[in-house]
Design an enzyme around this catalytic site. Structure first.
Site, PDB file in Angstrom:
ATOM      1  N   HIS A   1      16.799  -7.603   1.570  1.00 13.75           N
ATOM      2  CA  HIS A   1      16.039  -7.019   0.447  1.00 13.75           C
ATOM      3  C   HIS A   1      15.797  -5.521   0.667  1.00 13.75           C
ATOM      4  CE1 HIS A   1      15.104 -11.252  -0.523  1.00 13.75           C
ATOM      5  NE2 HIS A   1      14.930 -11.354   0.791  1.00 13.75           N
TER       6      HIS A   1
ATOM      7  N   SER B   1      27.320  21.525  -3.927  1.00 13.74           N
ATOM      8  CA  SER B   1      26.827  21.635  -5.287  1.00 13.74           C
ATOM      9  C   SER B   1      27.023  23.069  -5.760  1.00 13.74           C
ATOM     10  CB  SER B   1      25.348  21.262  -5.328  1.00 13.74           C
ATOM     11  OG  SER B   1      24.737  21.867  -6.432  1.00 13.74           O
TER      12      SER B   1
ATOM     13  N   LYS C   1      23.277  21.405  -0.552  1.00 10.05           N
ATOM     14  CA  LYS C   1      23.806  20.053  -0.763  1.00 10.05           C
ATOM     15  C   LYS C   1      25.152  19.797  -0.086  1.00 10.05           C
ATOM     16  CE  LYS C   1      22.571  17.177  -3.316  1.00 10.05           C
ATOM     17  NZ  LYS C   1      22.441  17.133  -4.772  1.00 10.05           N
TER      18      LYS C   1
ATOM     19  N   GLU D   1      31.003   7.640  -3.142  1.00 12.75           N
ATOM     20  CA  GLU D   1      30.509   7.473  -4.518  1.00 12.75           C
ATOM     21  C   GLU D   1      31.649   7.093  -5.458  1.00 12.75           C
ATOM     22  OE1 GLU D   1      27.243  10.503  -5.728  1.00 12.75           O
ATOM     23  OE2 GLU D   1      28.362  11.464  -4.119  1.00 12.75           O
TER      24      GLU D   1
END
Ligand code: ARG
Length: 459
Positions: free
Chosen positions: A159, A280, A286, A293
């Site tokens: 979980h 970025s 970043k 992804e």
């Protein structure tokens, strides 16, 4: 013959409109089957010769022509044209240009219906073999990383909550197992890909005395398909392959999700090598985990193709229907996507930097050894449900004190149960907890070592 005349057009009195031509043509995408189409044609021609259906001279002319076409395609000189609809007609038309009358005899006892299925099977057999090799490579990278991290401790989660401490290698080996099943699925589905439809002709077989076993042998197919209607209309083999690819991508998407989390500053367990990330355009700090992804998202793409293929086949009456032309773009994209994903993944995993201290610190945060305390009490004679309640109270106390279970003094622990003695601390440490799990499949360091050995022996 009229210019750009299709070989079926004598039956028609009106020409095909430009838009219909474009709508029905597949040559823009099925030309990638060219080498398989030629291989299939060469085998078919050789069989026609062996069976005395065409002469040796005609066979030699066909063979020479097809080999020339092969060269033209490889050197990008071949003129593909939607006037000739698909890869099969384009090649046949060129063959007739090169080899004259002999070229016109190649299609004896054959139809594009059994031809296209043969091509797709040759293509997918090849893709399956490449896939299996790449899965193995990824498994090797996984094991190499696992070997370095047998004693690296991380919190095992359920979980997404801290559950129990585990070895990082153990976590990695879970993916090895998934990949092992994926590999087995591709090896298994290859058997059903590797059966020869050629000879089914349009749907009913042919009146020529063909020799299907001979063609199967030439093209290294394991068997010939038993039923001609099934042979031209079956696309199970594509659907099955896509389903296998979907499962593989699903596994990689789970792993990717973890890589994204682990490389975030909130976890900071790992760093993905710069070559697999991007920055970025606005936020200079970043470093984005683009590759995992995209793997996550490309899973959607592969799953989408599975739905496409299932839907293309749904409700199709026997035998061949043009619907099946639509199977190509999805399956080509599945193959491209999965091959690239595997290539990139193996390299990414082998270049991952791991921060063991951060993993261990995370495992110290969530009372990961609470179950070990409960098990300890059970071993001292308490029923598990009772010990569970006692430990819950001890955890509550530790939360109030803002400390780990292993930091509570013995005298205070004994307030929860008189069964607790000095030896308890051996089990409350992360390492202690892991080391008690010794059986096959468990996270104990020695068990993991054995698991790695076993995994290696499978490769
Ligand atoms: N391009 C077609 C396909 O991909 C080849 C088979 C065409 N057969 C036919 N009878 N029109 O399915």
């Amino acid at each position: 013959m009229k210019k750009n005349k299709k070989n079926w057009s004598d039956r028609f009195s009106e020409p095909t409109s430009e838009i219909v031509k474009r709508y029905t043509a597949s040559v823009d995408f099925d030309q990638r089957l060219a080498m398989f189409d030629i291989a299939g044609s060469l085998a078919h021609a050789e069989m026609l010769k062996k069976q005395n259906i065409i002469s040796i001279r005609d066979f030699n002319a066909i063979k020479k022509g097809l080999n020339q076409i092969k060269k033209e395609i490889i050197s990008n000189k071949f003129q593909w044209s939607i006037d000739y609809e698909d890869v099969h007609l384009n090649i046949e038309k060129r063959l007739t240009e090169i080899s004259g009358e002999a070229g016109k005899k190649l299609h004896t006892g054959r139809s594009r219906n059994d031809q296209v299925s043969t091509d797709m099977r040759l293509y997918l057999r090849d893709a399956s073999d490449q896939l299996v090799i790449l899965i193995k490579k990824l498994q090797e990278s996984t094991i190499a990383l696992a070997e370095k991290h047998i004693t690296t401790i991380m919190p095992g989660l359920t979980h997404l909550q801290v559950a129990q401490p585990i070895s990082f290698a153990h976590h990695l080996l879970a993916y090895f197992e998934m990949l092992e099943r994926d590999k087995a699925r591709f090896i298994d589905s290859r058997k059903r890909i590797n059966t020869l439809p050629l000879g089914a002709a349009a749907l009913a077989g042919t009146s020529f005395p063909i020799n299907r076993k001979f063609v199967a042998k030439l093209l290294k197919f394991e068997t010939v398909m038993e039923n001609s209607l099934d042979a031209v209309s079956d696309r199970d083999f594509l659907i099955e392959f896509n389903a296998n690819a979907s499962l593989l991508m699903t596994h990689l998407s789970r792993w990717s999700e973890e890589l994204v989390m682990w490389s975030s500053p909130f976890f900071n367990y790992i760093e993905i090598s710069d070559s697999f990330c991007t920055g970025s355009s606005i936020m200079p700090q970043k470093k984005n985990p683009d590759v995992p992804e995209l793997v996550r998202a490309k899973t959607g793409r592969v799953n989408g193709h599975l739905v496409s293929l299932l839907t293309i086949m749904k409700s199709q009456a026997l035998a061949y229907n043009k619907d099946n032309q639509e199977d190509k773009e999805p399956i080509f994209d599945v193959v491209d996507t999965v091959l690239d994903t595997l290539r990139i993944y193996g390299e990414m995993i082998s270049k991952i930097k791991v921060f063991p201290k951060n993993m261990e610190n995370a495992a110290l945060k969530g009372y990961a050894t609470a179950t070990d305390l409960a098990d300890y009490l059970v071993k001292k004679g308490l029923p598990f449900r009772e010990s569970h309640g006692i430990v819950a109270k001890a955890v509550k106390f530790a939360i109030e004190q803002d400390c780990d279970l292993s930091n509570i003094e013995l005298s205070k622990l004994r307030k929860f149960s008189k069964l607790i003695d000095q030896d308890v601390f051996k089990y409350l440490s992360l390492k202690g907890s892991i080391q008690t799990r010794k059986h096959v499949g468990a996270t104990g360091f020695n068990a993991v070592k054995s698991a790695i050995k076993k995994a290696k022996s499978k490769l």
